[in-house]
Design a protein around this motif. Structure first.
Motif, PDB file in Angstrom:
ATOM      1  N   ALA A   1       0.824  -1.206   0.000  1.00  0.00           N
ATOM      2  CA  ALA A   1       0.000   0.000   0.000  1.00  0.00           C
ATOM      3  C   ALA A   1       0.860   1.258   0.000  1.00  0.00           C
ATOM      4  O   ALA A   1       0.435   2.307  -0.487  1.00  0.00           O
ATOM      5  CB  ALA A   1      -0.932  -0.005   1.198  1.00  0.00           C
ATOM      6  N   LYS A   2       2.070   1.134   0.537  1.00  0.00           N
ATOM      7  CA  LYS A   2       2.979   2.279   0.610  1.00  0.00           C
ATOM      8  C   LYS A   2       4.105   2.185  -0.408  1.00  0.00           C
ATOM      9  O   LYS A   2       5.005   3.031  -0.405  1.00  0.00           O
ATOM     10  CB  LYS A   2       3.579   2.371   2.023  1.00  0.00           C
ATOM     11  N   ASN A   3       4.087   1.155  -1.249  1.00  0.00           N
ATOM     12  CA  ASN A   3       5.176   0.942  -2.225  1.00  0.00           C
ATOM     13  C   ASN A   3       6.533   0.979  -1.532  1.00  0.00           C
ATOM     14  O   ASN A   3       7.490   1.585  -2.038  1.00  0.00           O
ATOM     15  CB  ASN A   3       5.126   1.993  -3.349  1.00  0.00           C
ATOM     16  N   THR A   4       6.604   0.329  -0.406  1.00  0.00           N
ATOM     17  CA  THR A   4       7.810   0.391   0.423  1.00  0.00           C
ATOM     18  C   THR A   4       8.320  -1.009   0.734  1.00  0.00           C
ATOM     19  O   THR A   4       7.529  -1.919   0.995  1.00  0.00           O
ATOM     20  CB  THR A   4       7.518   1.140   1.728  1.00  0.00           C
ATOM     21  N   VAL A   5       9.636  -1.135   0.698  1.00  0.00           N
ATOM     22  CA  VAL A   5      10.292  -2.381   1.094  1.00  0.00           C
ATOM     23  C   VAL A   5      11.195  -2.080   2.286  1.00  0.00           C
ATOM     24  O   VAL A   5      11.757  -0.984   2.394  1.00  0.00           O
ATOM     25  CB  VAL A   5      11.093  -2.988  -0.073  1.00  0.00           C
ATOM     26  N   TYR A   6      11.272  -3.058   3.186  1.00  0.00           N
ATOM     27  CA  TYR A   6      12.085  -2.914   4.383  1.00  0.00           C
ATOM     28  C   TYR A   6      13.140  -4.019   4.429  1.00  0.00           C
ATOM     29  O   TYR A   6      12.948  -5.098   3.864  1.00  0.00           O
ATOM     30  CB  TYR A   6      11.213  -3.006   5.637  1.00  0.00           C
ATOM     31  N   LEU A   7      14.208  -3.725   5.134  1.00  0.00           N
ATOM     32  CA  LEU A   7      15.211  -4.751   5.405  1.00  0.00           C
ATOM     33  C   LEU A   7      15.567  -4.659   6.882  1.00  0.00           C
ATOM     34  O   LEU A   7      16.229  -3.711   7.306  1.00  0.00           O
ATOM     35  CB  LEU A   7      16.460  -4.555   4.536  1.00  0.00           C
ATOM     36  N   GLN A   8      15.082  -5.622   7.638  1.00  0.00           N
ATOM     37  CA  GLN A   8      15.415  -5.694   9.057  1.00  0.00           C
ATOM     38  C   GLN A   8      16.717  -6.471   9.186  1.00  0.00           C
ATOM     39  O   GLN A   8      16.789  -7.639   8.779  1.00  0.00           O
ATOM     40  CB  GLN A   8      14.298  -6.395   9.837  1.00  0.00           C
ATOM     41  N   MET A   9      17.723  -5.833   9.739  1.00  0.00           N
ATOM     42  CA  MET A   9      19.041  -6.442   9.850  1.00  0.00           C
ATOM     43  C   MET A   9      19.377  -6.624  11.323  1.00  0.00           C
ATOM     44  O   MET A   9      19.510  -5.640  12.066  1.00  0.00           O
ATOM     45  CB  MET A   9      20.088  -5.553   9.166  1.00  0.00           C
ATOM     46  N   ASN A  10      19.490  -7.863  11.728  1.00  0.00           N
ATOM     47  CA  ASN A  10      19.825  -8.199  13.111  1.00  0.00           C
ATOM     48  C   ASN A  10      21.214  -8.832  13.177  1.00  0.00           C
ATOM     49  O   ASN A  10      21.749  -9.302  12.170  1.00  0.00           O
ATOM     50  CB  ASN A  10      18.791  -9.158  13.689  1.00  0.00           C
ATOM     51  N   SER A  11      21.766  -8.854  14.374  1.00  0.00           N
ATOM     52  CA  SER A  11      23.085  -9.473  14.595  1.00  0.00           C
ATOM     53  C   SER A  11      24.102  -8.985  13.570  1.00  0.00           C
ATOM     54  O   SER A  11      24.811  -9.774  12.943  1.00  0.00           O
ATOM     55  CB  SER A  11      22.958 -10.999  14.535  1.00  0.00           C
ATOM     56  N   LEU A  12      24.160  -7.688  13.417  1.00  0.00           N
ATOM     57  CA  LEU A  12      25.038  -7.122  12.399  1.00  0.00           C
ATOM     58  C   LEU A  12      26.500  -7.394  12.719  1.00  0.00           C
ATOM     59  O   LEU A  12      26.918  -7.413  13.891  1.00  0.00           O
ATOM     60  CB  LEU A  12      24.802  -5.623  12.267  1.00  0.00           C
ATOM     61  N   GLU A  13      27.260  -7.595  11.650  1.00  0.00           N
ATOM     62  CA  GLU A  13      28.681  -7.898  11.740  1.00  0.00           C
ATOM     63  C   GLU A  13      29.467  -6.842  10.976  1.00  0.00           C
ATOM     64  O   GLU A  13      28.934  -6.209  10.062  1.00  0.00           O
ATOM     65  CB  GLU A  13      28.942  -9.282  11.133  1.00  0.00           C
ATOM     66  N   PRO A  14      30.743  -6.658  11.329  1.00  0.00           N
ATOM     67  CA  PRO A  14      31.544  -5.682  10.568  1.00  0.00           C
ATOM     68  C   PRO A  14      31.541  -5.964   9.064  1.00  0.00           C
ATOM     69  O   PRO A  14      31.607  -5.018   8.264  1.00  0.00           O
ATOM     70  CB  PRO A  14      32.941  -5.860  11.166  1.00  0.00           C
ATOM     71  N   GLU A  15      31.394  -7.235   8.688  1.00  0.00           N
ATOM     72  CA  GLU A  15      31.376  -7.603   7.266  1.00  0.00           C
ATOM     73  C   GLU A  15      30.111  -7.113   6.560  1.00  0.00           C
ATOM     74  O   GLU A  15      30.029  -7.158   5.332  1.00  0.00           O
ATOM     75  CB  GLU A  15      31.492  -9.117   7.107  1.00  0.00           C
ATOM     76  N   ASP A  16      29.132  -6.670   7.322  1.00  0.00           N
ATOM     77  CA  ASP A  16      27.908  -6.118   6.720  1.00  0.00           C
ATOM     78  C   ASP A  16      28.066  -4.648   6.347  1.00  0.00           C
ATOM     79  O   ASP A  16      27.163  -4.061   5.744  1.00  0.00           O
ATOM     80  CB  ASP A  16      26.726  -6.268   7.683  1.00  0.00           C
ATOM     81  N   THR A  17      29.172  -4.053   6.704  1.00  0.00           N
ATOM     82  CA  THR A  17      29.415  -2.658   6.365  1.00  0.00           C
ATOM     83  C   THR A  17      29.431  -2.473   4.857  1.00  0.00           C
ATOM     84  O   THR A  17      30.184  -3.136   4.153  1.00  0.00           O
ATOM     85  CB  THR A  17      30.749  -2.186   6.960  1.00  0.00           C
ATOM     86  N   ALA A  18      28.573  -1.581   4.381  1.00  0.00           N
ATOM     87  CA  ALA A  18      28.437  -1.369   2.938  1.00  0.00           C
ATOM     88  C   ALA A  18      27.438  -0.250   2.691  1.00  0.00           C
ATOM     89  O   ALA A  18      26.732   0.170   3.613  1.00  0.00           O
ATOM     90  CB  ALA A  18      27.960  -2.645   2.246  1.00  0.00           C
ATOM     91  N   VAL A  19      27.377   0.178   1.451  1.00  0.00           N
ATOM     92  CA  VAL A  19      26.271   1.011   1.012  1.00  0.00           C
ATOM     93  C   VAL A  19      25.181   0.060   0.520  1.00  0.00           C
ATOM     94  O   VAL A  19      25.439  -0.809  -0.318  1.00  0.00           O
ATOM     95  CB  VAL A  19      26.691   1.973  -0.116  1.00  0.00           C
ATOM     96  N   TYR A  20      23.998   0.223   1.055  1.00  0.00           N
ATOM     97  CA  TYR A  20      22.871  -0.641   0.714  1.00  0.00           C
ATOM     98  C   TYR A  20      21.973   0.081  -0.288  1.00  0.00           C
ATOM     99  O   TYR A  20      21.548   1.221  -0.049  1.00  0.00           O
ATOM    100  CB  TYR A  20      22.096  -1.011   1.972  1.00  0.00           C
TER     101      TYR A  20
END
Length: 120
Positions: free
Chosen positions: A74-93
């Motif tokens: 309804a909002k044309n929106t996508v989400y990304l819930q990111m848990n237990s983040l690690e240094p290797e997840d560092t990036a531009v998303y």
């Protein structure tokens, strides 16, 4: 035209969580799929997750069990819930969407990206 705008990035410590959002707007008839990619410094852009309309979600092996993609159609929106983040997840998303426009043309679109930094 179609625009994608991401939000929700930031600096967090290892083990913490973040929730990214991406809203699509413009000449949209229907959104076929929405998803996320990321690009770390010095690396190629890589797939993170995708959520097709009416199809199964798919995740990169590196984020399975930690990240969850969801959509609010309804909002044309996508989400990304990111848990237990690690240094290797560092990036531009980057958010991406496959859109059929009001002219019934199927087009692919990218957002400008949001920075996620995981560091102690």
């Amino acid at each position: 035209q179609v625009q994608l705008v991401e939000s929700g990035g930031g600096l967090v410590q290892p083990g913490e969580s973040l929730r990214l959002s991406c809203e699509a707007s413009g000449s949209i008839f229907v959104i076929n799929s929405m998803g996320w990619y990321r690009q770390a410094p010095g690396k190629q852009r890589e797939f993170v997750a995708v959520m097709p309309s009416g199809g199964p979600t798919n995740y990169a092996d590196s984020v399975k069990g930690r990240f969850t993609i969801s959509r609010d159609n309804a909002k044309n929106t996508v989400y990304l819930q990111m848990n237990s983040l690690e240094p290797e997840d560092t990036a531009v998303y980057y958010c991406t969407a496959s859109v059929r426009t009001v002219a019934r043309v199927l087009t692919d679109h990218w957002g400008r990206g949001t920075q996620v930094t995981v560091s102690a």
